[in-house]
Design a protein around this motif. Structure first.
Motif, PDB file in Angstrom:
ATOM      1  N   ARG A 153      44.083  51.732  39.460  1.00 47.04           N
ATOM      2  CA  ARG A 153      44.105  50.539  40.324  1.00 47.04           C
ATOM      3  C   ARG A 153      45.449  50.584  41.026  1.00 47.04           C
ATOM      4  O   ARG A 153      46.426  51.081  40.476  1.00 47.04           O
ATOM      5  CB  ARG A 153      44.055  49.242  39.496  1.00 47.04           C
ATOM      6  N   GLU A 173      50.383  43.806  38.188  1.00 43.24           N
ATOM      7  CA  GLU A 173      49.956  44.722  37.115  1.00 43.24           C
ATOM      8  C   GLU A 173      50.949  44.711  35.956  1.00 43.24           C
ATOM      9  O   GLU A 173      50.588  45.015  34.829  1.00 43.24           O
ATOM     10  CB  GLU A 173      49.811  46.145  37.667  1.00 43.24           C
ATOM     11  N   GLY A 206      47.902  36.780  38.301  1.00 49.68           N
ATOM     12  CA  GLY A 206      46.767  37.215  39.106  1.00 49.68           C
ATOM     13  C   GLY A 206      46.733  38.710  39.307  1.00 49.68           C
ATOM     14  O   GLY A 206      47.422  39.475  38.619  1.00 49.68           O
ATOM     15  N   ALA A 207      45.906  39.118  40.268  1.00 50.18           N
ATOM     16  CA  ALA A 207      45.743  40.543  40.575  1.00 50.18           C
ATOM     17  C   ALA A 207      45.418  40.669  42.052  1.00 50.18           C
ATOM     18  O   ALA A 207      44.829  39.765  42.649  1.00 50.18           O
ATOM     19  CB  ALA A 207      44.601  41.131  39.746  1.00 50.18           C
ATOM     20  N   THR A 257      43.243  42.986  44.453  1.00 47.79           N
ATOM     21  CA  THR A 257      42.196  43.991  44.334  1.00 47.79           C
ATOM     22  C   THR A 257      41.499  44.181  45.690  1.00 47.79           C
ATOM     23  O   THR A 257      41.921  43.628  46.711  1.00 47.79           O
ATOM     24  CB  THR A 257      41.237  43.607  43.184  1.00 47.79           C
ATOM     25  N   THR A 258      40.446  44.986  45.659  1.00 44.39           N
ATOM     26  CA  THR A 258      39.782  45.451  46.892  1.00 44.39           C
ATOM     27  C   THR A 258      39.490  44.325  47.896  1.00 44.39           C
ATOM     28  O   THR A 258      38.892  43.307  47.549  1.00 44.39           O
ATOM     29  CB  THR A 258      38.450  46.123  46.507  1.00 44.39           C
ATOM     30  N   ASN A 259      39.886  44.560  49.140  1.00 42.88           N
ATOM     31  CA  ASN A 259      39.598  43.596  50.208  1.00 42.88           C
ATOM     32  C   ASN A 259      38.111  43.283  50.265  1.00 42.88           C
ATOM     33  O   ASN A 259      37.272  44.174  50.030  1.00 42.88           O
ATOM     34  CB  ASN A 259      40.004  44.164  51.574  1.00 42.88           C
ATOM     35  N   ARG A 287      43.228  41.488  48.085  1.00 42.90           N
ATOM     36  CA  ARG A 287      42.501  40.244  47.770  1.00 42.90           C
ATOM     37  C   ARG A 287      43.032  39.654  46.469  1.00 42.90           C
ATOM     38  O   ARG A 287      42.918  40.279  45.419  1.00 42.90           O
ATOM     39  CB  ARG A 287      41.005  40.540  47.658  1.00 42.90           C
ATOM     40  N   GLU A 318      43.073  37.699  43.277  1.00 39.55           N
ATOM     41  CA  GLU A 318      42.084  37.210  42.314  1.00 39.55           C
ATOM     42  C   GLU A 318      42.824  36.591  41.142  1.00 39.55           C
ATOM     43  O   GLU A 318      43.832  37.129  40.667  1.00 39.55           O
ATOM     44  CB  GLU A 318      41.222  38.368  41.785  1.00 39.55           C
ATOM     45  N   ILE A 319      42.315  35.485  40.668  1.00 34.64           N
ATOM     46  CA  ILE A 319      42.897  34.836  39.503  1.00 34.64           C
ATOM     47  C   ILE A 319      41.834  33.893  38.952  1.00 34.64           C
ATOM     48  O   ILE A 319      40.960  33.438  39.681  1.00 34.64           O
ATOM     49  CB  ILE A 319      44.194  34.081  39.885  1.00 34.64           C
ATOM     50  N   GLU A 320      41.907  33.630  37.650  1.00 40.60           N
ATOM     51  CA  GLU A 320      40.953  32.696  37.059  1.00 40.60           C
ATOM     52  C   GLU A 320      41.135  31.329  37.720  1.00 40.60           C
ATOM     53  O   GLU A 320      42.250  30.923  38.030  1.00 40.60           O
ATOM     54  CB  GLU A 320      41.178  32.582  35.546  1.00 40.60           C
TER      55      GLU A 320
END
Lengths: 225, 83
Positions: free
Chosen positions: A56, A92, A98-99, A101-103, A144, A146-148
């Protein structure tokens, strides 16, 4: 001196050094295997494609020994700014939540975006007012955020969102979200405090007037505060 | 010590958008296939020596926790078999 980390595959390290120098901030590139110099006033984790984005984006660099030193420095108050791949590395390595990740488009996107300053009370945004709209370039395939859901609410409540993608008039809309980031989030502050931050857009590519835009200078000025 | 092969499957948590899977699905549909949906996952096969299958699974789970999966976006499964 500001240490600009260099991993195999980093490619915005020179830009960061040059942009900082133009603001009168002394910066040097530091090869990751050499470790952090004894005294650093700040750390930039720059953009690029460290370790070829294997596994990643940012996953490998985040687990390299120098990042343990960066975490230690961050915990003891040293300012740390992660830009683009540096933002992916920051998430990371759990320096930031958060993270990235892929658009949503599944494409690499290289374009200018508008960002709304969400919190002007950090070193990185002190040059702006809350609600200001700035123009910065992005260049990423995995940006992108991302997070809960619950955690995004916490970040909002704790004022840890630095920038959101927005329209030119500052309204935060889906249409102005280039990559599908949750909450249009483009940058957040760190677990150790506001002196640690990451963002996907490139302030160092918008600092020198010669390359077209200067809206990012205020972010890098955070190292002066 | 026994030789084991552990299989780690890392997939996106349900609800996390998978643009690559969507693109792959569209490509399959363009080729004329009919399908309802498509999910993608990464699979790692790890050969290792351990005292027991349980010890092998413990070690590989730690590998998943610390590197192979990102807990913010991924779930993972570990299966261990004698090599």
């Amino acid at each position: 001196m500001i240490a600009v980390l260099q991993f195999g595959g980093s490619n915005c390290d020179r830009d960061a050094v040059q942009a900082l120098a133009s603001l009168g901030i002394e910066a040097e590139r530091v090869w990751h295997e050499d470790g952090l110099p004894e005294s650093v006033d700040g750390i930039v984790v720059p953009g690029g494609f460290s370790y070829g984005d294997y596994l990643r984006a940012g996953a490998m660099a985040a687990r390299s020994p120098i990042m343990a030193e960066v975490r230690e420095a961050a915990d003891s108050g040293t300012p740390v700014l992660g830009i683009c791949n540096g933002a992916q590395i920051g998430c990371e390595s759990a320096l930031t939540p958060g993270a990235f990740t892929t658009n949503e488009s599944a494409r690499f996107q290289c374009e200018h975006v508008h960002l709304r300053v969400e919190n002007a009370d950090t070193p990185w945004t002190a040059a702006y007012d809350e609600g200001d709209v700035i123009d910065l370039p992005i260049a990423h395939g995995e940006g992108r955020f991302e997070i809960e859901d619950g955690k995004l609410d916490e970040l909002e409540a704790d004022d840890r969102i630095l920038f959101r993608y927005c329209a030119a008039d500052g309204t935060v809309t889906d249409a102005a979200n280039p990559n599908g980031s949750k909450g249009n989030v483009a940058g957040v502050t760190g677990e150790a405090g506001d002196h640690v931050a990451v963002l996907m857009p490139h302030p160092e590519r918008a600092t020198l007037a010669d390359v077209g835009a200067t809206d990012g200078a205020g972010i890098l000025d955070g190292f002066e505060v | 010590m026994t030789a084991y092969t552990a299989t780690v499957t890392v997939r996106l948590k349900s609800g996390v958008l998978d643009p690559e899977a969507q693109t792959t699905q569209r490509a399959l549909e363009r080729l004329g296939f009919e399908l309802e949906s498509l999910r993608s996952a990464d699979v790692f096969e790890i050969d290792l020596e351990a005292d027991s299958a349980e010890a092998a699974a413990d070690r590989v789970e730690e590998m998943a926790e610390r590197l192979l999966a990102n807990p913010t976006i991924h779930d993972y499964e570990v299966a261990v078999a004698e090599a």
